[in-house]
Scaffold this active site. Structure first.
Site: not given
Length: 387
Positions: A242-244
């Site tokens: 996951f990459e915000a």
């Protein structure tokens, strides 16, 4: 599910901004002891505690960790929003707790979090230490992996504001959330394990398109045995990165945390409803791949004096994140001059052919100098026009 309503009801308001450390989460974890099993599985290089939170009684087991890179805190905030929801008696939350078991490491790199650095105290990138396991933090993660025996792994990160996505019409949008189902071999083959990760990502993307259309990206899947996601995928456990990322005018990442929260809940839903029997490869690879498309500021049609010749130019500024008095400050520095036709700015200014003038009287922008200058009579401070 009404995801915005759920988020607004359970957002952990004690966590905000970009600087999140053990000092911030320890009091919250203490309050959560009445709801969940809170433990310390070990310590960092500087002997800071590394916490785990265990929740649920279900058969599907998910291992989640955040802040492997100490300065990537957005997903940590989303994790505590999730914990706020799971401690409630909400019918959907109770269903998740009865169908899943979670082991969550909110901050894997507490030394890096306090110093606001990507690396740990030994200046090692923990996400490049999976093969050799030289650092105590990565050894603790691998110990948790082997002890918990997860069915899925969630590897939670932030990405820089430079990443964006190009639409079919040639317009650019920031990559607010990005995903990756890491490769498990050099050939980047897709087996049943990786396919499960792909299918969860496809479900999360479908949900996010209702809220941030065109702002969900996919990372390059080149194999690296030193990366933790590639390593765990090769061990036979579906692993999701996951990459915000950046949302318009949201440098504190308060909107981004919301979309990570949406992703978590929609992903759990897809696993719970057993939709993963479908082959979602096509949907996954339809998610556009991240590109380095953005600067924080661009300035076009600016007159500069280069080698005693006037020319119209483009230049850009980029924020550096600086920790001052336990708060992250954004300081803009001139980053690039010319060769910028194929990039955009999160804020863009038209110089209208007026001349550049630096604060020391220079008439050409210089890389890695503070973005304080004039364009004609217009004053710019820390990258922004002052009106």
């Amino acid at each position: 599910m009404d995801l915005p309503l759920i988020f607004n009801s359970c957002k952990q308001t004690k966590l905000h901004g970009r600087y999140v450390t053990n000092k911030h989460i320890a009091p919250i974890l203490n309050d959560l002891k009445q709801f969940f099993e809170i433990d310390i599985i070990g310590t960092s290089v500087l002997n800071k505690p590394i916490y785990t939170v265990k929740i649920g009684s279900g058969k599907t087991r998910i291992l989640i960790w955040s802040q492997m890179h100490g300065n990537e805190s957005t997903t940590t905030k989303a994790i505590f929003d999730l914990l706020n929801w799971l401690k409630s008696d909400d019918e959907k939350a109770n269903s998740i707790k009865s169908n899943f078991s979670f082991c969550i490491i909110p901050i894997l790199n507490p030394d890096g979090a306090e110093l606001y650095t990507r690396q740990n105290f030994n200046k090692i990138d923990l996400n490049r230490d999976a093969y050799n396991c030289t650092q105590p933090e990565i050894r603790l993660l691998m110990q948790a992996f082997h002890d918990f025996k997860p069915d899925y792994c969630y590897n939670m990160h932030d990405q820089r504001t430079i990443f964006g996505l190009e639409s079919d019409t040639g317009t650019y949008k920031p990559a607010t959330v990005s995903f990756l189902a890491p490769a498990y071999n050099e050939e980047r083959d897709i087996n049943d394990v990786r396919l499960k990760a792909i299918s969860v990502i496809a479900a999360m993307n479908e949900t996010l398109q209702h809220y941030i259309p065109g702002q969900v990206g996919r990372f390059d899947d080149s194999y690296n045995k030193n990366c933790i996601g590639d390593s765990l995928q090769s061990l036979g456990v579906p692993t999701i990165l996951f990459e915000a990322g950046h949302y318009q005018n949201d440098y504190e990442r308060e909107n981004s945390r919301k979309f990570i929260f949406f992703s978590l809940l929609s992903g759990f839903d897809s696993i719970n409803e057993n939709v993963l029997v479908q082959d979602e490869k096509a949907e996954y690879f339809r998610i556009p791949q991240n590109k380095k498309l953005f600067y924080d500021f661009t300035y076009k049609n600016v007159k500069i004096n280069y080698e005693n010749k006037e020319k119209i130019s483009i230049f850009a500024s980029q924020y550096k994140e600086v920790l001052i008095d336990n708060s992250v400050t954004f300081r803009a520095f001139i980053n690039e001059i010319d060769n910028l036709e194929d990039v955009a700015g999160h804020e863009e200014y038209d110089g209208l052919g007026e001349a550049f003038r630096g604060k020391n009287g220079t008439n050409i922008p210089k890389n890695d100098t503070e973005a304080d200058f004039f364009i004609g009579d217009r004053k710019f401070v820390n990258g922004k026009e002052v009106k």
